[in-house]
Design an enzyme around this catalytic site. Structure first.
Site, short mmCIF file in Angstrom:
data_model
loop_
_atom_site.label_atom_id
_atom_site.label_comp_id
_atom_site.label_asym_id
_atom_site.label_seq_id
_atom_site.Cartn_x
_atom_site.Cartn_y
_atom_site.Cartn_z
N HIS A 166 0.72 -1.02 -0.14
CA HIS A 166 0.37 0.11 0.08
C HIS A 166 0.52 0.91 0.20
O HIS A 166 0.09 2.57 0.26
CB HIS A 166 -1.07 -0.18 1.20
CG HIS A 166 -2.29 0.84 0.76
ND1 HIS A 166 -2.13 1.52 -0.28
CD2 HIS A 166 -3.45 0.70 1.90
CE1 HIS A 166 -3.38 2.34 0.16
NE2 HIS A 166 -3.53 2.27 1.65
N ASP A 392 -11.98 -9.12 -16.43
CA ASP A 392 -12.44 -10.94 -16.97
C ASP A 392 -10.83 -11.32 -17.85
O ASP A 392 -10.81 -10.46 -18.66
CB ASP A 392 -13.38 -10.35 -17.71
CG ASP A 392 -13.32 -12.02 -19.09
OD1 ASP A 392 -13.26 -12.88 -18.46
OD2 ASP A 392 -14.42 -11.99 -19.17
#
Length: 450
Positions: A166, A392
């Site tokens: 992060h 996807d």
């Protein structure tokens, strides 16, 4: 033992088969970029974890395609294949060269688990064996990969657990990378939106950031034995509350039913859902009327800074925005009272406020701790704008998207676009167990999400 407990025991038996590393597909030479003021507060938080679960029976082919696509996409997102570095003045940077290990890829097996077993309402603690780097601090990026991917074979699919450092990227950059990786795997010859990699264009101040090593970090005290033996944090529970389009419309309509007389613009979907959660969580905590409660949101500042940065800016470009009031005022007033406070706080966080926050940090650098989110807080991370269910890789959209156990605390909320699409939103909420039990029984709250 209950069926749920049996299922959790099974998930804990995930078998690690092997580990490899993936580098950019072509040599790039040495690259370096200094971390800037927007990145540094997160050095002492944990790696940010995500889990995407896909259906499919061709595990080996899926893994091969993912690795090939990862090598290709890292040519543009090479910072994720690098390491953190710091000089003698404790100025941090992200560095890459062709000898760097690259992204860690772990292959694992849990073939007794079905995709449907990993339903979105299962607690993150149940899923933790499917996601790498539990409890690992971002500062460990000095010695570890900045991205670790665990690909676990399920009975009828694949669980993709990810741990992102992060200190080098926020949610916007995370999902930009994930979407780009999916595009490459799906057959596109190149990334459609290139990452904007020069962080110094948004801030060019060198910041010397001394921070305590992990064993002296108060944030980790409860897990390493240095905490006050008498202080034990109450156990947390997590649940995903699914807000349908109709529920979102109902909440938004209710908050906007009595518009403020000062001519303020209508409350947004986010502001409406935010105050709905803030009010009901506050009630579930059974706070006294005079107790303070804080609402915190980590806002994307790309279009707020001067000059604005593109959405493709790669790094952290977020800041926490705080709203505080008493529990009595929040819950006894109509919802537009709290919504108006949230709206004003967000609108006031303009380029001038961001600049002042940065200067304050640079004068006295302070790494972010969970407690900094505020007392009795409801703290929102992630965003329903992120295209999480559009990732996807060539075998269909994910069945489930979740966060892991890292960076969870009492009042932490992760918002995701609902799987059903449109205006639906999933809210992954962590609360002290008693408060969660009361929230689940709160008919005005739960009724909205049926």
């Amino acid at each position: 033992m209950t069926p749920e407990a049996d299922k959790q025991e099974e998930i804990m038996k995930v078998k690690i088969n092997g580990k490899s590393h993936v580098k950019p597909s072509k040599k790039l030479g040495r690259r370096e970029c200094r971390l800037v003021t927007f990145d540094l507060p997160y050095i002492a938080l944990h790696y940010n974890q995500k889990l995407l679960v896909y259906k499919g029976n061709e595990y080996e082919d899926m893994v091969g395609k993912l690795k090939d696509g990862l090598g290709a996409v890292l040519e543009d997102f090479y910072q994720l294949a690098g390491k953190l570095a710091k000089d003698e003045d404790w100025v941090f940077s992200v560095e890459y060269d062709d000898d760097t290990e690259g992204v860690e890829v772990v292959e694992a097996n849990a073939e007794w688990i079905n995709v449907e077993d990993l339903d979105a309402e299962v607690g993150a603690s149940t899923l933790k064996e499917l996601i790498p780097y539990n409890g690992i601090l971002n500062s460990e990026g000095l010695h570890r990969p900045l991205l670790s991917v665990q690909l676990t074979k399920l009975k009828d699919g694949l669980a993709m657990g990810l741990a992102f450092n992060h200190a080098i990227l926020d949610g916007t950059s995370t999902w930009h990378f994930m979407s780009s990786w999916a595009q490459i795997c799906s057959g596109l010859p190149s990334v459609t939106v290139m990452p904007f990699l020069d962080r110094t264009k948004v801030r060019n101040t060198k910041v010397k950031l001394h921070h305590p090593p992990p064993d002296q970090d108060p944030q980790n005290a409860s897990s390493n034995g240095t905490a006050d033996a008498e202080h034990v944090d109450p156990p947390l529970r997590e649940r995903v509350f699914k807000f349908s389009e109709s529920a979102i419309d109902k909440i938004k309509s209710k908050v906007n039913s009595d518009p403020p007389p000062d001519g303020s613009k209508p409350f947004s979907t986010f502001q409406s859902l935010a105050v709905h959660m803030w009010r009901h969580v506050t009630q579930a905590r059974q706070l006294k009327p005079e107790d303070y409660t804080v609402f915190t949101v980590f806002a994307n500042c790309r279009q707020r800074v001067d000059p604005p940065m593109p959405e493709s800016y790669f790094g952290n470009l977020i800041q926490a925005i705080f709203t505080v009031t008493s529990a009595g005022l929040l819950t006894m007033n109509p919802p537009e009272f709290g919504a108006s406070m949230i709206q004003k706080a967000i609108e006031m966080h303009d380029a001038k406020a961001i600049e002042e926050r940065n200067k304050q940090f640079e004068r006295s650098p302070k790494i972010f701790r969970f407690k900094d989110a505020g007392v009795n807080c409801v703290s929102v991370g992630s965003s329903p704008r992120f295209p999480v269910y559009e990732v996807d890789f060539g075998w269909g959209k994910p069945e489930t998207v979740r966060s892991g156990i890292n960076n969870k605390f009492d009042g932490m909320v992760y918002l995701y676009r609902g799987k059903s699409g449109g205006r639906s939103i999933d809210a992954e909420i962590s609360l002290e167990a008693g408060a969660m039990e009361r929230l689940e029984k709160d008919e005005e709250f739960v009724l909205e999400v049926k």
